[in-house]
Design an enzyme around this catalytic site. Structure first.
Site, PDB file in Angstrom:
ATOM      1  N   GLU A  71      40.166  89.963  46.026  1.00  0.00           N
ATOM      2  CA  GLU A  71      40.063  91.084  46.963  1.00  0.00           C
ATOM      3  C   GLU A  71      39.146  92.146  46.373  1.00  0.00           C
ATOM      4  O   GLU A  71      39.480  92.790  45.388  1.00  0.00           O
ATOM      5  CB  GLU A  71      41.451  91.660  47.242  1.00  0.00           C
ATOM      6  CG  GLU A  71      41.513  92.590  48.431  1.00  0.00           C
ATOM      7  CD  GLU A  71      42.939  92.926  48.807  1.00  0.00           C
ATOM      8  OE1 GLU A  71      43.174  93.234  49.979  1.00  0.00           O
ATOM      9  OE2 GLU A  71      43.820  92.875  47.933  1.00  0.00           O
ATOM     10  N   GLU A 108      55.342  95.782  48.946  1.00  0.00           N
ATOM     11  CA  GLU A 108      55.398  94.509  49.658  1.00  0.00           C
ATOM     12  C   GLU A 108      56.723  93.791  49.408  1.00  0.00           C
ATOM     13  O   GLU A 108      57.508  94.166  48.560  1.00  0.00           O
ATOM     14  CB  GLU A 108      54.249  93.585  49.212  1.00  0.00           C
ATOM     15  CG  GLU A 108      53.047  93.562  50.153  1.00  0.00           C
ATOM     16  CD  GLU A 108      53.326  92.752  51.426  1.00  0.00           C
ATOM     17  OE1 GLU A 108      54.495  92.377  51.668  1.00  0.00           O
ATOM     18  OE2 GLU A 108      52.373  92.494  52.178  1.00  0.00           O
ATOM     19  N   ASP A 124      50.750  91.523  58.894  1.00  0.00           N
ATOM     20  CA  ASP A 124      51.045  91.399  57.468  1.00  0.00           C
ATOM     21  C   ASP A 124      52.379  90.680  57.300  1.00  0.00           C
ATOM     22  O   ASP A 124      52.501  89.511  57.562  1.00  0.00           O
ATOM     23  CB  ASP A 124      51.050  92.793  56.836  1.00  0.00           C
ATOM     24  CG  ASP A 124      50.879  92.760  55.327  1.00  0.00           C
ATOM     25  OD1 ASP A 124      51.351  91.805  54.696  1.00  0.00           O
ATOM     26  OD2 ASP A 124      50.287  93.704  54.763  1.00  0.00           O
ATOM     27  N   ARG A 149      45.200  84.651  43.741  1.00  0.00           N
ATOM     28  CA  ARG A 149      46.518  85.132  43.339  1.00  0.00           C
ATOM     29  C   ARG A 149      47.514  84.848  44.443  1.00  0.00           C
ATOM     30  O   ARG A 149      47.158  84.724  45.618  1.00  0.00           O
ATOM     31  CB  ARG A 149      46.500  86.630  43.034  1.00  0.00           C
ATOM     32  CG  ARG A 149      46.293  87.528  44.252  1.00  0.00           C
ATOM     33  CD  ARG A 149      46.664  88.970  43.926  1.00  0.00           C
ATOM     34  NE  ARG A 149      46.413  89.900  45.003  1.00  0.00           N
ATOM     35  CZ  ARG A 149      47.260  90.117  46.024  1.00  0.00           C
ATOM     36  NH1 ARG A 149      48.392  89.444  46.109  1.00  0.00           N
ATOM     37  NH2 ARG A 149      46.966  91.008  46.961  1.00  0.00           N
ATOM     38  N   ASN A 193      50.205  85.490  54.333  1.00  0.00           N
ATOM     39  CA  ASN A 193      51.105  86.633  54.429  1.00  0.00           C
ATOM     40  C   ASN A 193      52.457  86.239  55.023  1.00  0.00           C
ATOM     41  O   ASN A 193      53.100  85.326  54.531  1.00  0.00           O
ATOM     42  CB  ASN A 193      50.435  87.775  55.212  1.00  0.00           C
ATOM     43  CG  ASN A 193      50.204  88.986  54.325  1.00  0.00           C
ATOM     44  OD1 ASN A 193      51.057  89.345  53.525  1.00  0.00           O
ATOM     45  ND2 ASN A 193      49.055  89.605  54.455  1.00  0.00           N
TER      46      ASN A 193
END
Length: 259
Positions: free
Chosen positions: A101, A18, A184, A81, A134
């Site tokens: 998650e 990421e 995303d 988070r 995101n």
């Protein structure tokens, strides 16, 4: 796009690659693997980096591998988070959170928020009841802020005040069809926000940024989390980072945090 070429340049098999950022001064690519608790990392004007680790935004001294906590967010939501983060054209950091998650893209709904952190480390909450905070990006004139809450399946736009950092007038500018995946990360080219389709040899792409000497290379991160042995055999490059060339567009330099 007949001349487009895709090459896997980092065969890291990241769980969730990421937040790619091209560092112009070093001509290097920075990205994170959210397989642990790091959501993002961005350069800092005073040197080193700023990263989202758990619910803390920390300063990272790369030479000593030391971290110093700057601020903490979502103090009342211990399971949250930090996820994606990016710096605006004035040096202000914007970063969002998400709930716990259980499985990839299956989270405790509406637990996340979107925050900004100024150079004096003052924290402002802009959005709440976010599912998975995101992608973030700004228009060329810096007057529009683009934002993705992944489970909404949309790219949203806000009016943006660079001086105050305030956002408003939320509207949908792009909507994915149901079943087409989840939005995303995103990046902007020299003409605006990039919304092109490029075929990659993995199913779970995560984010992207432009880089290279003239910002004509597009770097794309991906994830391998959730793949069983059969899936890994079918997608041996899952979790890798890819370089896409020949797009015919150029990107913009990233911004560094001023705090």
């Amino acid at each position: 796009m007949s001349s487009v070429k895709v090459e896997c340049v980092v065969k890291a098999s990241a769980l969730i690659g990421e937040g790619p950022v091209w560092e112009e001064s070093e001509q290097t690519l920075l990205f994170v693997d959210i397989g642990e608790t790091v959501g993002f990392a961005v350069p800092r004007r005073s040197g080193g980096y700023v990263a989202g680790v758990g619910r803390s935004i920390v300063a990272v001294d790369w030479s000593t591998r030391m971290m110093t906590t700057l601020v903490e967010v979502d103090e009342d939501k211990k399971n949250n988070r930090l996820n994606d983060g990016k710096v605006d054209p004035t040096g202000r950091l914007l970063a969002g959170t998400m709930g716990k998650e259980e499985r990839p893209a299956e989270v405790e709904r509406q637990q996340g928020s979107l925050f900004s952190v100024n150079s004096d480390l003052c924290v402002t909450k802009h959005l709440s009841q976010v599912d998975i905070s995101n992608g973030l990006e700004w228009s060329l004139d810096h007057k529009t802020f683009f934002y993705i809450d992944s489970l909404s399946l949309t790219v949203d736009a806000f009016d943006y005040d660079c001086h105050s950092g305030l956002i408003g007038n939320r509207r949908v500018v792009y909507r994915l069809e149901e079943g087409a995946g989840l939005p995303d990360g995103m990046t902007g080219d020299a003409d605006g926000v990039l919304l092109q389709t490029v075929s990659l040899p993995v199913m779970k792409t995560t984010s992207c940024c432009f880089g290279g000497p003239d910002y004509s290379d597009l770097y794309v991160t991906s994830a391998s989390l959730g793949l069983d042995q059969s899936g890994r055999r079918q997608q041996p490059l899952a979790g890798g980072t890819f370089k896409v060339t020949g797009l015919g567009v150029k990107g913009r330099p990233s911004n560094s945090f001023s705090g």
